[in-house]
Design a protein around this motif. Structure first.
Motif, PDB file in Angstrom:
ATOM      1  N   ILE A 187       0.840  -1.207   0.000  1.00  0.00           N
ATOM      2  CA  ILE A 187       0.000   0.000   0.000  1.00  0.00           C
ATOM      3  C   ILE A 187       0.873   1.256   0.000  1.00  0.00           C
ATOM      4  O   ILE A 187       0.658   2.190  -0.774  1.00  0.00           O
ATOM      5  N   ILE A 188       1.882   1.281   0.871  1.00  0.00           N
ATOM      6  CA  ILE A 188       2.738   2.476   0.967  1.00  0.00           C
ATOM      7  C   ILE A 188       3.501   2.695  -0.347  1.00  0.00           C
ATOM      8  O   ILE A 188       3.679   3.822  -0.802  1.00  0.00           O
ATOM      9  N   SER A 189       3.915   1.602  -0.991  1.00  0.00           N
ATOM     10  CA  SER A 189       4.639   1.745  -2.261  1.00  0.00           C
ATOM     11  C   SER A 189       3.726   2.336  -3.338  1.00  0.00           C
ATOM     12  O   SER A 189       4.192   3.021  -4.249  1.00  0.00           O
ATOM     13  N   LYS A 190       2.422   2.073  -3.228  1.00  0.00           N
ATOM     14  CA  LYS A 190       1.481   2.631  -4.213  1.00  0.00           C
ATOM     15  C   LYS A 190       1.102   4.069  -3.886  1.00  0.00           C
ATOM     16  O   LYS A 190       0.925   4.884  -4.768  1.00  0.00           O
ATOM     17  N   LEU A 191       0.937   4.370  -2.584  1.00  0.00           N
ATOM     18  CA  LEU A 191       0.433   5.691  -2.187  1.00  0.00           C
ATOM     19  C   LEU A 191       1.545   6.696  -1.869  1.00  0.00           C
ATOM     20  O   LEU A 191       1.276   7.888  -1.757  1.00  0.00           O
ATOM     21  N   SER A 192       2.745   6.234  -1.681  1.00  0.00           N
ATOM     22  CA  SER A 192       3.928   7.033  -1.316  1.00  0.00           C
ATOM     23  C   SER A 192       3.896   7.429   0.155  1.00  0.00           C
ATOM     24  O   SER A 192       2.857   7.321   0.810  1.00  0.00           O
ATOM     25  N   THR A 193       5.018   7.955   0.630  1.00  0.00           N
ATOM     26  CA  THR A 193       5.123   8.285   2.055  1.00  0.00           C
ATOM     27  C   THR A 193       4.288   9.503   2.444  1.00  0.00           C
ATOM     28  O   THR A 193       4.154   9.821   3.611  1.00  0.00           O
ATOM     29  N   ALA A 194       3.734  10.201   1.443  1.00  0.00           N
ATOM     30  CA  ALA A 194       2.896  11.358   1.770  1.00  0.00           C
ATOM     31  C   ALA A 194       1.443  11.117   1.369  1.00  0.00           C
ATOM     32  O   ALA A 194       0.590  11.984   1.563  1.00  0.00           O
ATOM     33  N   GLY A 195       1.143   9.946   0.841  1.00  0.00           N
ATOM     34  CA  GLY A 195      -0.188   9.669   0.283  1.00  0.00           C
ATOM     35  C   GLY A 195      -1.324   9.757   1.278  1.00  0.00           C
ATOM     36  O   GLY A 195      -2.476   9.975   0.907  1.00  0.00           O
ATOM     37  N   GLY A 196      -1.015   9.586   2.553  1.00  0.00           N
ATOM     38  CA  GLY A 196      -2.072   9.584   3.560  1.00  0.00           C
ATOM     39  C   GLY A 196      -2.096  10.839   4.420  1.00  0.00           C
ATOM     40  O   GLY A 196      -2.898  10.944   5.351  1.00  0.00           O
ATOM     41  N   THR A 197      -1.216  11.794   4.108  1.00  0.00           N
ATOM     42  CA  THR A 197      -1.090  12.988   4.959  1.00  0.00           C
ATOM     43  C   THR A 197      -2.447  13.684   5.144  1.00  0.00           C
ATOM     44  O   THR A 197      -3.211  13.832   4.195  1.00  0.00           O
ATOM     45  N   GLY A 198      -2.728  14.039   6.389  1.00  0.00           N
ATOM     46  CA  GLY A 198      -3.980  14.740   6.698  1.00  0.00           C
ATOM     47  C   GLY A 198      -5.172  13.823   6.887  1.00  0.00           C
ATOM     48  O   GLY A 198      -6.259  14.273   7.225  1.00  0.00           O
ATOM     49  N   HIS A 199      -4.976  12.523   6.676  1.00  0.00           N
ATOM     50  CA  HIS A 199      -6.100  11.580   6.725  1.00  0.00           C
ATOM     51  C   HIS A 199      -5.972  10.562   7.857  1.00  0.00           C
ATOM     52  O   HIS A 199      -4.871  10.208   8.270  1.00  0.00           O
ATOM     53  N   PHE A 200      -7.126  10.086   8.285  1.00  0.00           N
ATOM     54  CA  PHE A 200      -7.199   8.901   9.124  1.00  0.00           C
ATOM     55  C   PHE A 200      -7.691   7.775   8.218  1.00  0.00           C
ATOM     56  O   PHE A 200      -8.673   7.942   7.501  1.00  0.00           O
ATOM     57  N   VAL A 201      -7.018   6.650   8.241  1.00  0.00           N
ATOM     58  CA  VAL A 201      -7.311   5.580   7.291  1.00  0.00           C
ATOM     59  C   VAL A 201      -8.118   4.460   7.946  1.00  0.00           C
ATOM     60  O   VAL A 201      -7.790   4.021   9.051  1.00  0.00           O
ATOM     61  N   GLU A 202      -9.167   4.011   7.267  1.00  0.00           N
ATOM     62  CA  GLU A 202      -9.828   2.773   7.685  1.00  0.00           C
ATOM     63  C   GLU A 202      -9.438   1.688   6.690  1.00  0.00           C
ATOM     64  O   GLU A 202      -9.552   1.873   5.481  1.00  0.00           O
ATOM     65  N   TYR A 203      -8.960   0.560   7.204  1.00  0.00           N
ATOM     66  CA  TYR A 203      -8.640  -0.583   6.352  1.00  0.00           C
ATOM     67  C   TYR A 203      -9.838  -1.524   6.374  1.00  0.00           C
ATOM     68  O   TYR A 203     -10.356  -1.856   7.450  1.00  0.00           O
ATOM     69  N   ALA A 204     -10.279  -1.946   5.198  1.00  0.00           N
ATOM     70  CA  ALA A 204     -11.469  -2.797   5.117  1.00  0.00           C
ATOM     71  C   ALA A 204     -11.287  -3.826   4.016  1.00  0.00           C
ATOM     72  O   ALA A 204     -10.285  -3.831   3.304  1.00  0.00           O
ATOM     73  N   GLY A 205     -12.252  -4.707   3.893  1.00  0.00           N
ATOM     74  CA  GLY A 205     -12.223  -5.718   2.842  1.00  0.00           C
ATOM     75  C   GLY A 205     -11.897  -7.089   3.395  1.00  0.00           C
ATOM     76  O   GLY A 205     -11.383  -7.229   4.516  1.00  0.00           O
ATOM     77  N   SER A 206     -12.176  -8.113   2.598  1.00  0.00           N
ATOM     78  CA  SER A 206     -12.057  -9.490   3.097  1.00  0.00           C
ATOM     79  C   SER A 206     -10.623  -9.877   3.446  1.00  0.00           C
ATOM     80  O   SER A 206     -10.390 -10.694   4.341  1.00  0.00           O
ATOM     81  N   ALA A 207      -9.658  -9.286   2.753  1.00  0.00           N
ATOM     82  CA  ALA A 207      -8.259  -9.633   3.069  1.00  0.00           C
ATOM     83  C   ALA A 207      -7.828  -9.025   4.403  1.00  0.00           C
ATOM     84  O   ALA A 207      -6.850  -9.463   5.000  1.00  0.00           O
ATOM     85  N   ILE A 208      -8.544  -8.022   4.879  1.00  0.00           N
ATOM     86  CA  ILE A 208      -8.250  -7.405   6.176  1.00  0.00           C
ATOM     87  C   ILE A 208      -9.013  -8.120   7.291  1.00  0.00           C
ATOM     88  O   ILE A 208      -8.443  -8.485   8.329  1.00  0.00           O
TER      89      ILE A 208
END
Lengths: 465, 197
Positions: A187-208
């Motif tokens: 995920i981090i490789s796709k979104l980069s080290t700044a991809g989530g800045t300012g956000h709170f992330v919810e992880y969801a889905g069957s793999a989670i």
């Protein structure tokens, strides 16, 4: 419109909404450790104020502590001063301290969950960016600076601007040999080290939702590595089962009442997220990083990408690696298994299961550092320490250790270290150290082979961690 | 906290992107129990070699650059929550950091210590780097009341965002903690009905 479960938890902790988009957020639990707390205590003294709610603070010593001979005085004098200062501060202010020698001592983000202190629906802070770990239980948990540590000590509250929301959904089944660490590095490789800045992330889905609590903690732990304020996963039966019976967990009618409430903590179907991403689990390979931030990750069988930016070139120069080349077959000198990302009992079980009956490569220096005294104890009870010893590994005593090299555990200048920790920044594991982040399974395989190999060729099953 | 109104200064340009707080102040230098003195180890491993000698090619060691404004690549301050990073920059003499993007925790820590993070567009950042390259004496003017950053002697200027509450704090030198302490009775009232499971 419905609400995200982040909003449900956040809104239940607002003391007041004040002008200019600031909210006073009530904090249920405050973890402290020796490195980011002394200046906060000093601030209280200077202002002549008491702790507002000392029973909501839990302290441990983890960042600086040695991982050998913890029963002896700390040799490194500055480390000793910080640990002693924590002991003194906790005594003076009346805070529960799980320090060296205490059966509950350990990395702050490992002990909170294992003691049943971390629970769904809570707000949790600590002067440490990996506080996001606790979000795996459906808590709003995030790292703060020392000025904020002092604010929480003084008022049990923080003055904050509400973060935006992001949902990352991962559906499907993981490939064999792929685990939660690979998911988050992917995920981090796709979104980069700044991809989530300012956000709170919810992880969801069957793999989670199919992941264990330990695996969920690994994912939430590294949310900060994509710049996010925190990460969280809606609590479910897996969460409730994990909490039941733990030292500070509710029981009987109180537990029932709690579970009834926890079951309301999910994102409504029509909830709005400021950003949404979806990934397919099948596409996630075993991951490894090649650069000097956690976003610089690739599938372990891939080549290092090309990039013209100066920062990228500087990073590869530091790592002594070349764009367009493979990491496979690269000789590795050091393996570190530990840190708040991957030092829980499940991580040690995965390592022990793989290395049982095998021998570590002769040239590899390996460090296995459990996350807590309780993990260490359980590993001994399960015979894991013996399995590791037979394979040439040593199980050390708990602490943050070579994740950030504040104690003696450092990686030598210029050497590569395959590490289960969370950051591959320049010098993170010691001046000149070259870190490559991987999962515990991949680290165990590399320790045995002595070089980088494709995890999938060494295991036949899907790991659950 | 010291008040911040307007700052005009030459700059130190550090073009790297994604500078993490482990670079700003490495973990092994976090062992102090006070807030002072971290400036000595600011960018420690970029400023000094393993023998403790100055690395002459690092910009902070180049005497022809000076000033209390650090201009740096995007995503500055990512990584650890250590407030020591903000303390180190302040202690070294910086009063503002200009970048096209800041990591959240660093930004908060900076604001809590009177160090102003000024987020500009990629193009404006590029312009600053370019002008400083041409003339090391290029100055920046950062005005907090108008939320404007400009390059005196040129037409280059840009507005920047800052949370209105944080702006008031900086202009007046207020800490969050004073404000929160003034809300204590309201917090106690909240606790009466707040149930923690």
């Amino acid at each position: 419109m419905g609400k995200t479960f982040f909003e449900k938890v956040w809104e239940s902790h607002i003391v007041d909404s004040v002008e200019n988009e600031q909210e006073i957020l009530y904090i249920d639990r405050h973890f402290i450790h020796e490195v980011t707390s002394p200046q906060a205590f000093e601030g209280l003294r200077r202002r002549g104020i008491e702790l507002f709610r000392k029973n909501k603070i839990v302290a441990t010593a983890d960042h600086n502590v040695p991982t050998k001979d913890q029963h002896l005085p700390i040799k490194e004098l500055l480390s000793k001063l910080q640990v002693d200062t924590l002991i003194q501060n906790c005594k003076e202010f009346g805070i529960d301290l799980y320090g060296l020698g205490h059966p509950y001592q350990g990395i702050v983000h490992v002990i909170g969950p294992e003691l049943g202190i971390t629970k769904p629906g809570m707000t949790i802070v600590c002067g440490d960016s990996h506080t996001s770990t606790h979000g795996a239980f459906g808590a709003i948990a995030f790292g703060i600076g020392t000025s904020q540590v002092e604010q929480v000590m003084a008022t049990q509250c923080l003055l904050l601007e509400r973060p935006k929301t992001m949902r990352i959904t991962i559906n499907g089944e993981l490939q064999r040999g792929v685990s939660s660490k690979d998911i988050i590095l992917y995920i981090i490789s796709k979104l980069s080290t700044a991809g989530g800045t300012g956000h709170f992330v919810e992880y969801a889905g069957s793999a989670i939702t199919s992941l264990s609590m330990e695996a969920r903690m690994t994912i939430c732990n590294m949310s900060i590595e994509m710049g996010a304020r925190g990460g969280m996963i809606a609590p479910d039966e897996t969460t409730f089962e994990y909490i039941k019976g733990r030292e500070f967990a509710p029981d009987g009618a109180a537990l029932e009442e709690a579970i009834n409430y926890w079951k309301t903590l999910y994102s409504d179907e029509d909830a709005y997220f400021d950003k949404e991403y979806t990934f397919e689990a099948e596409r996630i390979p075993p991951m490894i990083t090649y650069g000097t931030n956690p976003g610089m990750g690739i599938g372990i069988d891939e080549t290092i990408p090309e990039n013209d930016s100066e920062s990228f070139k500087k990073s590869l120069k530091y790592m002594n690696l070349e764009a367009g080349t493979y990491l496979l077959n690269k000789k590795i000198d050091n393996v570190f298994i530990g840190s708040c990302t991957n030092s829980r009992i499940e991580d040690l079980r995965i390592v022990a299961e793989y290395v049982a009956g095998k021998q570590k490569a002769d040239h590899v220096k390996a460090m296995i550092v459990p996350g807590s005294k309780q993990v260490e104890k359980q590993a001994r009870e399960e015979g894991i320490h013996q399995v590791l010893a037979d394979a040439g590994f040593e199980l050390r005593e708990p602490g943050c250790s070579a994740c950030l090299g504040m104690n003696e555990d450092k990686i030598p200048d210029g050497e590569y270290c395959v590490s289960t920790s969370n950051r591959n920044f320049e010098g993170r594991q010691g001046p000149g150290a070259r870190t490559m982040l991987v999962s515990p399974l991949t680290a165990a395989i590399i320790a045995i082979e002595g070089k980088i190999v494709d995890t999938r060729n060494y295991v036949n099953k899907v790991v659950t961690a | 906290m010291e008040k911040f109104k307007t700052l005009t200064s030459t700059v130190i340009p550090l073009a790297n992107e994604d500078i993490d707080t482990d670079q700003i102040i490495p973990a092994r230098f976090l062992k102090s129990t006070t807030r002072e003195g971290f400036g000595n180890n600011l960018f420690r491993d970029w400023r000094y070699d393993s023998q403790g000698d100055l690395k002459e090619d690092f910009i902070l060691n180049d005497p022809s650059y000076s000033g209390s404004i650090l201009v740096t690549g995007k995503n500055f301050g990512c990584g650890s929550s250590r407030e020591h990073a903000a303390w180190a920059l302040y202690d070294f003499g910086f009063r503002a950091v200009v970048s096209s993007y800041f990591a959240d925790i660093f930004k908060g820590n900076a604001l809590n210590n009177g160090l102003l993070p000024v987020q500009v567009s990629d193009a404006f950042l590029e312009t600053i780097f370019e002008l400083v390259k041409q003339d090391k004496n290029t100055t920046l003017k950062i005005e907090l009341i108008d939320q404007q950053i400009s390059i005196p002697g040129t037409n280059h200027k840009e507005k920047y965002n800052i949370n209105a509450y944080k702006k008031t704090c900086l202009l007046n030198g207020y800490d969050d903690i004073d404000y929160l302490i003034s809300k204590k009775s309201q917090i106690e009232q909240f606790e009466q009905t707040h149930k923690e499971f």
